[in-house]
Scaffold this motif. Sequence first.
Motif, mmCIF file in Angstrom:
data_model
loop_
_atom_site.group_PDB
_atom_site.id
_atom_site.type_symbol
_atom_site.label_atom_id
_atom_site.label_comp_id
_atom_site.label_asym_id
_atom_site.label_seq_id
_atom_site.Cartn_x
_atom_site.Cartn_y
_atom_site.Cartn_z
ATOM 1 N N MET A 1 0.857 -1.197 0.000
ATOM 2 C CA MET A 1 0.000 0.000 0.000
ATOM 3 C C MET A 1 0.886 1.237 0.000
ATOM 4 O O MET A 1 1.866 1.298 0.745
ATOM 5 C CB MET A 1 -0.861 0.010 1.283
ATOM 6 N N GLY A 2 0.556 2.188 -0.852
ATOM 7 C CA GLY A 2 1.326 3.433 -0.881
ATOM 8 C C GLY A 2 2.519 3.403 -1.827
ATOM 9 O O GLY A 2 3.228 4.397 -1.956
ATOM 10 N N SER B 1 -17.428 0.228 -0.665
ATOM 11 C CA SER B 1 -16.005 0.564 -0.505
ATOM 12 C C SER B 1 -15.248 -0.662 0.012
ATOM 13 O O SER B 1 -15.842 -1.577 0.590
ATOM 14 C CB SER B 1 -15.851 1.714 0.490
ATOM 15 N N SER C 1 -13.358 -0.691 2.515
ATOM 16 C CA SER C 1 -13.529 -0.709 3.980
ATOM 17 C C SER C 1 -14.823 -1.426 4.362
ATOM 18 O O SER C 1 -14.838 -2.238 5.298
ATOM 19 C CB SER C 1 -13.573 0.712 4.535
ATOM 20 N N ARG D 1 3.384 8.626 2.654
ATOM 21 C CA ARG D 1 2.280 8.667 1.689
ATOM 22 C C ARG D 1 0.950 8.214 2.304
ATOM 23 O O ARG D 1 -0.103 8.563 1.811
ATOM 24 C CB ARG D 1 2.587 7.740 0.508
ATOM 25 N N LEU D 2 1.046 7.385 3.352
ATOM 26 C CA LEU D 2 -0.174 6.771 3.890
ATOM 27 C C LEU D 2 -0.698 7.465 5.143
ATOM 28 O O LEU D 2 -1.785 7.135 5.624
ATOM 29 C CB LEU D 2 0.096 5.288 4.225
ATOM 30 N N LYS D 3 0.059 8.440 5.671
ATOM 31 C CA LYS D 3 -0.284 8.936 7.010
ATOM 32 C C LYS D 3 -1.651 9.632 7.069
ATOM 33 O O LYS D 3 -2.266 9.649 8.125
ATOM 34 C CB LYS D 3 0.827 9.819 7.580
ATOM 35 N N LYS D 4 -2.123 10.167 5.939
ATOM 36 C CA LYS D 4 -3.437 10.836 5.990
ATOM 37 C C LYS D 4 -4.545 9.947 5.412
ATOM 38 O O LYS D 4 -5.695 10.367 5.311
ATOM 39 C CB LYS D 4 -3.365 12.141 5.192
ATOM 40 N N ASP D 5 -4.180 8.713 5.028
ATOM 41 C CA ASP D 5 -5.159 7.850 4.352
ATOM 42 C C ASP D 5 -6.185 7.281 5.342
ATOM 43 O O ASP D 5 -5.835 6.904 6.449
ATOM 44 C CB ASP D 5 -4.423 6.697 3.660
ATOM 45 N N THR D 6 -7.426 7.231 4.894
ATOM 46 C CA THR D 6 -8.465 6.648 5.762
ATOM 47 C C THR D 6 -9.178 5.494 5.071
ATOM 48 O O THR D 6 -10.185 4.998 5.547
ATOM 49 C CB THR D 6 -9.517 7.725 6.119
ATOM 50 N N THR D 7 -8.661 5.076 3.906
ATOM 51 C CA THR D 7 -9.405 4.101 3.098
ATOM 52 C C THR D 7 -8.875 2.671 3.228
ATOM 53 O O THR D 7 -9.445 1.763 2.637
ATOM 54 C CB THR D 7 -9.342 4.489 1.606
ATOM 55 N N ARG D 8 -7.769 2.482 3.950
ATOM 56 C CA ARG D 8 -7.178 1.139 3.997
ATOM 57 C C ARG D 8 -7.463 0.460 5.337
ATOM 58 O O ARG D 8 -6.868 0.804 6.366
ATOM 59 C CB ARG D 8 -5.679 1.206 3.741
#
Length: 236
Positions: free
Chosen positions: A56-57, A89, A91, A155-162
């Motif tokens: 991811m990312g 989604s 999630s 790259r992933l620190k603000k992601d909420t979709t994983r």
Amino acid sequence: MAGRAFPARSQLWMCDQSTGQDSAASTSKLPRDMKPEVKELRSVLKKCSLYLIGPMGSGKSAIGKYLAFELGFRFLDTDELIESVENKSISDIFKESGEEGFRDLEAAILDQVQPFIGCCVATGGGVVLRKENWGKLQTGIVVYLEAPVDVLVERLKKDTTRPLLADADDLAERVSSILNARRYLYEQADVTVSIGAGDLVDKVGKEVVRTLTNFIKANPPRAANLHPGNLPQDGK
Ligand code: S3P
């Protein structure tokens, strides 16, 4: 996924709204000003597909779109296809069916995508986990986008979709443990391209083209036999 009626392939293509067309291989377009090195690569690759794997990312979708554009291939993203087919989604699929339910869908989508050629396919980071998926990935050329943990975390620190990262107290620790568990699988790819901090899509994309070209030059028999349509005709 016992009992699930999975869509026929023709329906699957209708889910791909990027062009509104219904056939992957037949709708590929040649960019007018195709670079010579890309032209050469396309002439070999057009009988198979490219599969991008990596954590991811790592940029599978962004690099996949770049490569698809450069090569005049169709771009496909297995996560997007799953979301379209399920109308949910990722999630929500994890919440309702668990990780195994999601993996079943992922394997089924890969099954539907695999017979098509001339595609650049961005896969989900966990596609490598199921052995059955490898036979399908290896009908094409498999490209591993490798990135260090700090680049992925940034790259992933603000992601909420994983969903696999959603409950992590320590993102770096979670990303690192997922990567450590899967690295040996990602390393089964045909080619690996390493990504550094601040690398832009253009730079990584060009590096993938260069690495693939070298791979094909070094492995002509395998590349030439990637798809039955590429085999010599009788008597030739
Ligand atoms: C997953 C990666 C995700 C998505 C799902 C599970 C994984 O895709 O398939 O959340 O197991 O690594 P990306 O790699 O595109 O983020």
